[in-house]
Design a protein around this motif. Sequence first.
Motif, PDB file in Angstrom:
ATOM      1  N   ALA A 148      15.442 -34.255  -4.494  1.00 23.44           N
ATOM      2  CA  ALA A 148      15.298 -32.825  -4.987  1.00 23.44           C
ATOM      3  C   ALA A 148      14.867 -31.939  -3.741  1.00 23.44           C
ATOM      4  N   LYS A 149      14.209 -32.421  -2.705  1.00 17.59           N
ATOM      5  CA  LYS A 149      13.582 -31.788  -1.756  1.00 17.59           C
ATOM      6  C   LYS A 149      12.206 -31.111  -1.973  1.00 17.59           C
ATOM      7  N   ASP A 150      11.496 -31.486  -3.150  1.00 15.94           N
ATOM      8  CA  ASP A 150      10.339 -30.837  -3.768  1.00 15.94           C
ATOM      9  C   ASP A 150       9.269 -31.523  -3.432  1.00 15.94           C
ATOM     10  N   LYS A 151       9.381 -32.886  -2.921  1.00 23.25           N
ATOM     11  CA  LYS A 151       8.215 -33.937  -2.629  1.00 23.25           C
ATOM     12  C   LYS A 151       8.308 -34.323  -1.315  1.00 23.25           C
ATOM     13  N   LEU A 152       7.322 -34.637  -0.549  1.00 26.06           N
ATOM     14  CA  LEU A 152       7.204 -35.529   0.749  1.00 26.06           C
ATOM     15  C   LEU A 152       6.172 -36.629   0.517  1.00 26.06           C
ATOM     16  N   LYS A 153       6.440 -37.763   1.159  1.00 28.64           N
ATOM     17  CA  LYS A 153       5.280 -38.582   1.557  1.00 28.64           C
ATOM     18  C   LYS A 153       5.354 -39.059   2.899  1.00 28.64           C
ATOM     19  N   ILE A 154       4.181 -39.178   3.054  1.00 27.22           N
ATOM     20  CA  ILE A 154       3.680 -39.549   4.593  1.00 27.22           C
ATOM     21  C   ILE A 154       2.973 -40.815   4.704  1.00 27.22           C
ATOM     22  N   LEU A 155       3.393 -41.864   5.360  1.00 30.03           N
ATOM     23  CA  LEU A 155       3.054 -42.995   5.457  1.00 30.03           C
ATOM     24  C   LEU A 155       2.314 -43.381   6.985  1.00 30.03           C
ATOM     25  N   TYR A 156       1.072 -43.760   6.873  1.00 31.60           N
ATOM     26  CA  TYR A 156       0.652 -43.997   8.382  1.00 31.60           C
ATOM     27  C   TYR A 156      -0.526 -45.205   8.232  1.00 31.60           C
ATOM     28  N   TRP A 157      -0.590 -46.151   9.186  1.00 28.38           N
ATOM     29  CA  TRP A 157      -1.639 -46.898   9.523  1.00 28.38           C
ATOM     30  C   TRP A 157      -2.749 -46.669  10.226  1.00 28.38           C
ATOM     31  N   GLY A 168      -5.755 -50.372   7.107  1.00 25.58           N
ATOM     32  CA  GLY A 168      -4.698 -50.275   6.125  1.00 25.58           C
ATOM     33  C   GLY A 168      -3.614 -49.234   6.186  1.00 25.58           C
ATOM     34  N   PHE A 169      -2.974 -49.284   5.429  1.00 22.59           N
ATOM     35  CA  PHE A 169      -1.901 -48.268   5.183  1.00 22.59           C
ATOM     36  C   PHE A 169      -2.329 -47.213   4.228  1.00 22.59           C
ATOM     37  N   ALA A 170      -2.117 -45.736   4.639  1.00 22.81           N
ATOM     38  CA  ALA A 170      -2.514 -44.621   3.925  1.00 22.81           C
ATOM     39  C   ALA A 170      -1.025 -44.129   3.354  1.00 22.81           C
ATOM     40  N   LEU A 171      -1.151 -43.513   2.143  1.00 22.98           N
ATOM     41  CA  LEU A 171       0.139 -42.675   1.746  1.00 22.98           C
ATOM     42  C   LEU A 171      -0.294 -41.428   1.236  1.00 22.98           C
ATOM     43  N   TRP A 172       0.291 -40.583   1.826  1.00 22.91           N
ATOM     44  CA  TRP A 172      -0.030 -39.114   1.211  1.00 22.91           C
ATOM     45  C   TRP A 172       1.265 -38.532   0.548  1.00 22.91           C
ATOM     46  N   GLN A 173       0.978 -37.510  -0.479  1.00 21.83           N
ATOM     47  CA  GLN A 173       2.201 -36.944  -1.081  1.00 21.83           C
ATOM     48  C   GLN A 173       2.116 -35.879  -1.343  1.00 21.83           C
ATOM     49  N   LYS A 174       2.883 -34.650  -1.178  1.00 24.30           N
ATOM     50  CA  LYS A 174       2.908 -33.299  -1.159  1.00 24.30           C
ATOM     51  C   LYS A 174       4.154 -32.849  -2.327  1.00 24.30           C
ATOM     52  N   ARG A 175       3.606 -32.030  -3.105  1.00 22.56           N
ATOM     53  CA  ARG A 175       4.722 -31.634  -4.026  1.00 22.56           C
ATOM     54  C   ARG A 175       4.693 -30.059  -4.041  1.00 22.56           C
ATOM     55  N   LEU A 216       6.450 -27.539   8.478  1.00 25.45           N
ATOM     56  CA  LEU A 216       7.079 -28.319   7.346  1.00 25.45           C
ATOM     57  C   LEU A 216       6.109 -28.565   6.057  1.00 25.45           C
ATOM     58  N   LEU A 217       4.980 -28.854   6.448  1.00 25.01           N
ATOM     59  CA  LEU A 217       3.701 -29.001   5.166  1.00 25.01           C
ATOM     60  C   LEU A 217       3.618 -27.605   4.659  1.00 25.01           C
ATOM     61  N   SER A 218       3.690 -26.461   5.290  1.00 25.41           N
ATOM     62  CA  SER A 218       3.594 -25.096   4.772  1.00 25.41           C
ATOM     63  C   SER A 218       4.704 -24.533   4.239  1.00 25.41           C
ATOM     64  N   GLY A 219       5.751 -25.267   4.271  1.00 23.80           N
ATOM     65  CA  GLY A 219       7.023 -24.633   3.823  1.00 23.80           C
ATOM     66  C   GLY A 219       8.111 -23.968   4.633  1.00 23.80           C
TER      67      GLY A 219
END
Length: 115
Positions: A50-59, A63-70, A97-100
Amino acid sequence: MKMFVNPSEVFLHRDFVDFRKAINGLAALVEDELNRDAYTGALFVFCNKAKDKLKILYWDKTGFALWQKRLEKQKFKWPSKINETEFVLSAEQLDWLLSGYDVLGHQELHYQSMI
């Protein structure tokens, strides 16, 4: 993007991802589809269909961190017309990208208050 880490690289995965995938599923996708080492500290950016959510994964070395933006009403300007399965972003492009904004065309999203 304010983060607790300073990423060495930022990779955008071009194809849409099933957002039921969490850390393990996305880390497997990074290693299997992108042929990248998920443990490097690089950021891996994913988008839903739907292109309304992003996930960002990093080590982050522990450990891994997972961020999400809607996005509330708009859609992310996802560069889907790229022939490669991944796209390398600069830190500035990630901020756009994160700013739209369109990371390729810089088109700003517009909102207005309902109050």
